[in-house]
Design a protein around this motif. Sequence first.
Motif, PDB file in Angstrom:
ATOM      1  N   GLN A 187      18.996   5.293   9.269  1.00  0.00           N
ATOM      2  CA  GLN A 187      18.289   4.595  10.349  1.00  0.00           C
ATOM      3  C   GLN A 187      16.817   4.448  10.013  1.00  0.00           C
ATOM      4  OE1 GLN A 187      19.558   7.753  13.078  1.00  0.00           O
ATOM      5  NE2 GLN A 187      17.408   8.061  13.617  1.00  0.00           N
ATOM      6  N   ARG A 188      16.169   3.491  10.670  1.00  0.00           N
ATOM      7  CA  ARG A 188      14.794   3.152  10.285  1.00  0.00           C
ATOM      8  C   ARG A 188      13.817   4.313  10.457  1.00  0.00           C
ATOM      9  NH1 ARG A 188      10.986  -0.119   8.741  1.00  0.00           N
ATOM     10  NH2 ARG A 188       9.129  -0.454   9.989  1.00  0.00           N
ATOM     11  N   THR A 189      13.972   5.088  11.525  1.00  0.00           N
ATOM     12  CA  THR A 189      13.041   6.211  11.714  1.00  0.00           C
ATOM     13  C   THR A 189      13.093   7.180  10.519  1.00  0.00           C
ATOM     14  OG1 THR A 189      14.788   6.936  13.208  1.00  0.00           O
ATOM     15  CG2 THR A 189      12.584   6.671  14.142  1.00  0.00           C
ATOM     16  N   PHE A 190      14.268   7.319   9.925  1.00  0.00           N
ATOM     17  CA  PHE A 190      14.428   8.239   8.789  1.00  0.00           C
ATOM     18  C   PHE A 190      14.572   7.445   7.498  1.00  0.00           C
ATOM     19  CE2 PHE A 190      16.881  11.668  11.466  1.00  0.00           C
ATOM     20  CZ  PHE A 190      15.779  11.821  12.265  1.00  0.00           C
ATOM     21  N   MET A 191      13.803   6.374   7.333  1.00  0.00           N
ATOM     22  CA  MET A 191      14.163   5.407   6.282  1.00  0.00           C
ATOM     23  C   MET A 191      14.281   6.001   4.873  1.00  0.00           C
ATOM     24  SD  MET A 191      10.777   3.097   5.879  1.00  0.00           S
ATOM     25  CE  MET A 191       9.934   3.493   7.386  1.00  0.00           C
ATOM     26  N   HIS A 192      13.432   6.995   4.566  1.00  0.00           N
ATOM     27  CA  HIS A 192      13.513   7.644   3.258  1.00  0.00           C
ATOM     28  C   HIS A 192      13.528   9.162   3.457  1.00  0.00           C
ATOM     29  CE1 HIS A 192      11.039   3.950   1.957  1.00  0.00           C
ATOM     30  NE2 HIS A 192      12.168   3.848   1.282  1.00  0.00           N
ATOM     31  N   LEU A 193      13.974   9.863   2.427  1.00  0.00           N
ATOM     32  CA  LEU A 193      13.966  11.331   2.482  1.00  0.00           C
ATOM     33  C   LEU A 193      12.565  11.869   2.794  1.00  0.00           C
ATOM     34  CD1 LEU A 193      15.623  13.932   2.036  1.00  0.00           C
ATOM     35  CD2 LEU A 193      15.132  13.755  -0.412  1.00  0.00           C
ATOM     36  N   ASP A 194      11.519  11.230   2.231  1.00  0.00           N
ATOM     37  CA  ASP A 194      10.181  11.784   2.443  1.00  0.00           C
ATOM     38  C   ASP A 194       9.622  11.497   3.828  1.00  0.00           C
ATOM     39  OD1 ASP A 194       9.297   9.145   2.264  1.00  0.00           O
ATOM     40  OD2 ASP A 194       7.946   9.479   0.582  1.00  0.00           O
ATOM     41  N   THR A 195      10.373  10.789   4.673  1.00  0.00           N
ATOM     42  CA  THR A 195       9.918  10.644   6.058  1.00  0.00           C
ATOM     43  C   THR A 195      10.419  11.817   6.903  1.00  0.00           C
ATOM     44  OG1 THR A 195      11.782   9.235   6.609  1.00  0.00           O
ATOM     45  CG2 THR A 195       9.791   8.120   5.998  1.00  0.00           C
ATOM     46  N   GLY A 224      11.483   4.784  -3.887  1.00  0.00           N
ATOM     47  CA  GLY A 224      10.759   5.979  -4.307  1.00  0.00           C
ATOM     48  C   GLY A 224      10.565   7.041  -3.224  1.00  0.00           C
ATOM     49  N   GLY A 225      10.560   6.616  -1.963  1.00  0.00           N
ATOM     50  CA  GLY A 225      10.438   7.596  -0.893  1.00  0.00           C
ATOM     51  C   GLY A 225      11.627   8.539  -0.839  1.00  0.00           C
ATOM     52  N   ASP A 226      12.701   8.161  -1.496  1.00  0.00           N
ATOM     53  CA  ASP A 226      13.882   9.025  -1.543  1.00  0.00           C
ATOM     54  C   ASP A 226      13.882   9.956  -2.752  1.00  0.00           C
ATOM     55  OD1 ASP A 226      15.538   8.502   0.737  1.00  0.00           O
ATOM     56  OD2 ASP A 226      15.790   6.468  -0.019  1.00  0.00           O
ATOM     57  N   GLY A 250       2.117   0.869   9.528  1.00  0.00           N
ATOM     58  CA  GLY A 250       3.059   0.349   8.523  1.00  0.00           C
ATOM     59  C   GLY A 250       4.248   1.271   8.317  1.00  0.00           C
ATOM     60  N   ARG A 251       4.286   2.389   9.065  1.00  0.00           N
ATOM     61  CA  ARG A 251       5.396   3.368   9.012  1.00  0.00           C
ATOM     62  C   ARG A 251       5.493   4.107   7.695  1.00  0.00           C
ATOM     63  NH1 ARG A 251       5.447   2.248  13.479  1.00  0.00           N
ATOM     64  NH2 ARG A 251       4.395   4.206  13.449  1.00  0.00           N
ATOM     65  N   GLY A 252       4.348   4.582   7.225  1.00  0.00           N
ATOM     66  CA  GLY A 252       4.356   5.437   6.042  1.00  0.00           C
ATOM     67  C   GLY A 252       3.125   6.314   6.069  1.00  0.00           C
ATOM     68  N   TYR A 266       0.828  -1.215   0.000  1.00  0.00           N
ATOM     69  CA  TYR A 266       0.000   0.000   0.000  1.00  0.00           C
ATOM     70  C   TYR A 266       0.860   1.263   0.000  1.00  0.00           C
ATOM     71  CZ  TYR A 266      -0.193   0.415   5.275  1.00  0.00           C
ATOM     72  OH  TYR A 266       0.064   0.558   6.614  1.00  0.00           O
ATOM     73  N   PHE A 267       2.170   1.084   0.181  1.00  0.00           N
ATOM     74  CA  PHE A 267       3.086   2.217   0.011  1.00  0.00           C
ATOM     75  C   PHE A 267       3.556   2.249  -1.450  1.00  0.00           C
ATOM     76  CE2 PHE A 267       3.530   0.980   4.534  1.00  0.00           C
ATOM     77  CZ  PHE A 267       2.839   2.072   5.036  1.00  0.00           C
ATOM     78  N   THR A 268       2.645   2.697  -2.318  1.00  0.00           N
ATOM     79  CA  THR A 268       2.931   2.651  -3.762  1.00  0.00           C
ATOM     80  C   THR A 268       4.042   3.619  -4.170  1.00  0.00           C
ATOM     81  OG1 THR A 268       1.078   4.171  -4.053  1.00  0.00           O
ATOM     82  CG2 THR A 268       0.644   1.858  -4.499  1.00  0.00           C
TER      83      THR A 268
HETATM   84  N1  CIR Z   1       8.245   6.359   1.388  1.00  0.00           N
HETATM   85  C1  CIR Z   1       8.123   5.760   2.560  1.00  0.00           C
HETATM   86  O1  CIR Z   1       8.671   6.204   3.558  1.00  0.00           O
HETATM   87  N2  CIR Z   1       7.435   4.632   2.599  1.00  0.00           N
HETATM   88  C2  CIR Z   1       7.110   3.940   3.795  1.00  0.00           C
HETATM   89  C3  CIR Z   1       7.480   2.510   3.703  1.00  0.00           C
HETATM   90  C4  CIR Z   1       7.148   1.746   4.956  1.00  0.00           C
HETATM   91  C5  CIR Z   1       7.440   0.262   4.846  1.00  0.00           C
HETATM   92  N3  CIR Z   1       6.991  -0.443   6.004  1.00  0.00           N
HETATM   93  C6  CIR Z   1       8.920   0.038   4.649  1.00  0.00           C
HETATM   94  O2  CIR Z   1       9.620  -0.131   5.659  1.00  0.00           O
HETATM   95  O3  CIR Z   1       9.392   0.007   3.513  1.00  0.00           O
END
Ligand code: CIR
Length: 408
Positions: A264-272, A215-217, A390-392, A158-160
């Motif tokens: 780190q996981r909390t900042f997993m992508h730039l868009d977080t 893609g979140g980056d 789901g952390r997004g 669902y995190f397309t």
């Molecule tokens: N662009 C994003 O930050 N997407 C969230 C992804 C959450 C997913 N549970 C993951 O860890 O990949």
Amino acid sequence: MNNLAINVNSEIGKLKKVLLHRPGKELENLMPEYLERLLFDDIPYLKIAQEEHDEFANILRKNGVEVVYLEDLVAESISKNDVKLQFIDEFIEEAGIKEDRETNLLREYFQSFSNKDMILKMMEGIRKTEIKDYKLKNLTDYLNNDYPFIIDPMPNLYFTRDPFATVGNGATIHKMHTVTRNRETLFAKYIFNCNQTYKETKLWYDRSEDFSIEGGDVLVLNEKTLAVGISQRTHPNAIEKLANKLLTEDSNFDKILAIDIPKQRTFMHLDTVFTMVDYDKFTMHPNIKNDISVYVLERDNNGKMIISEEQGSLEDILKKYLNLDKINLIKCGGNSIIDAAREQWNDGSNTLCIAPGEVIVYSRNYVTNQVLQEEGIKTHVMPSSELSRGRGGPRCMSMPLIREDLNK
Ligand SMILES: NC(=O)NCCC[C@H](N)C(=O)O
């Protein structure tokens, strides 16, 4: 505005068409012991997650956005029987099944569904209990006896935003950082190779590459400038590879800003930690603000790739490269480090911009949402108890296919 299937030349131009995936039974195949590998921290309650997701889609539709669903696009893409058979075989192989008898059983099982239901089943995963005669009497099977799945679920679909990204009139199909999410990109492969509407799309990166990018980056700052996070999920070599392909005559982009963020996981992508909400306004996690390294990739007059380093506040670097006199970095969580940490964890910075100065946000991040409103941003607030597990956030849950170009 042109008639191209993909048109994304900014993060903020009026959103016209977007790709979503309504979470399905894959969430009901989450088990506590495998959560970490499947990149979840908790198990969302599916019924409520779906209601929340439907509300997200409704907000989009009410605001003039056409919503398309991943499973429908993939089903359209495999309408020819030979394509469908090839797709099934690739899916089975990428799910880690190599044994002939098992492959045959699964082939037959998948073909017993309509195309769309088959795709939903692939996403859901397959429990050992659901295929009669599945039990193999080989050594591996005895050793893995307690593992309940033949094929793992794909709960992150669902995190397309992540398995592929739209950039200009083209797309990047990703090599993902983890095995679990790498399986998702097969759907994108079939959309961009076989779907009537999307098969002519230019590809700036492909899933067969060696280095991961997600893609979140990837943020389209304007029609010439792409930002890409160097993150836990996106490797610097992938950014260089992408630059080599994107910064050509075939595209309007002339610069990539590679932004180094904590791995780190909390900042997993730039868009977080950072999203664009207006011409000159961005959301930002307070920890990212000062002293950041940004690498600028561009071509010199001879077409040779050059990389220069900028160090300083993101504010100054963005002002310089986006040609703005002033920019406003809106702090996630306002001035409290506690609210900032909590709301960033629940994707307070992860807004989906649907028009300049207009965003979709999660209800639970009320501190950040109030700051956004005080800064003149219109917020469309969606429910968020279950989806957020789901952390997004809204940006992660959407892949823009068409945005109106901004007036230059
Ligand atoms: N662009 C994003 O930050 N997407 C969230 C992804 C959450 C997913 N549970 C993951 O860890 O990949």
